[in-house]
Design a protein around this motif. Structure first.
Motif: not given
Length: 203
Positions: A149-162
């Motif tokens: 949750a503390d990651l920058p949004e552009h990194e968090r979204e790719v990890l969540e999707l994957a």
């Protein structure tokens, strides 16, 4: 899908047939959202054609139920119509904004049945684990979730999707409408940042 017919149309299953060809000169997702904010029905139709299928696939992976996946897609597009004016192009392209809207719709339907989602810390504690093991495993799950949750949004979204959505990197690239190389770069940087955030906690 016309604005006047929105509620009737959104009550039906997603249109999963191939979308109609777009007008010559492809508009960006952000341009379409801005036009939707001004009440442009045609822009809404184009955006629906681009994203109905990938959104349905994502919702189905997460919810494992066709009816609830369809409901999540319908609510996503209803929310897009209602809140397109909140999109700010200076903050980034339209696809990640749309993903955030879809994420909320999917999470709402999962939580309605008490199911864990990519918005909740995963439960990975064995039922026969000792109390100290349960406590440690619960803490690890919570801490990893908070680090994500503390990651920058552009990194968090790719990890969540994957990792929570189960999409391949190619599917993530198509879903977010970004180059595959960008997905790989953001994945690497996100994982490296996670390692830094969690360094020393679980030794």
């Amino acid at each position: 899908m016309r604005r006047d017919d929105q509620e009737m149309e959104l009550a039906a299953p997603p249109r999963l047939e191939p979308p109609a060809a777009e007008p010559q000169g492809r508009a960006t997702d952000g341009d379409l959202l801005q036009r939707i904010a001004d009440g442009d029905n045609g822009a809404f139709d184009i955006l629906y054609g681009r994203f109905a299928r990938p959104l349905y696939g994502l919702a189905l992976r997460m919810l494992r139920d066709r009816s609830r996946a369809e409901d999540a897609v319908q609510e996503t597009f209803a929310a897009i119509w209602r809140s397109a004016a909140s999109y700010r192009p200076e903050r980034g392209p339209g696809a990640p904004w749309l993903y955030a809207v879809a994420r909320n719709a999917i999470v709402d339907r999962a939580r309605a049945r008490g199911e864990a989602t990519f918005a909740d810390p995963p439960e990975a504690v064995a039922p026969d684990a000792a109390p100290d093991e349960q406590a440690q495993s619960s803490y690890v799950s919570w801490r990893v979730h908070r680090a994500v949750a503390d990651l920058p949004e552009h990194e968090r979204e790719v990890l969540e999707l994957a990792y929570w959505g189960g999409l391949s990197q190619s599917e993530v690239a198509r879903f977010l409408d970004i180059p595959l190389g960008t997905v790989k770069t953001r994945t690497r940087s996100g994982l490296a940042r996670l390692a830094d955030l969690l360094d020393g906690e679980f030794r």
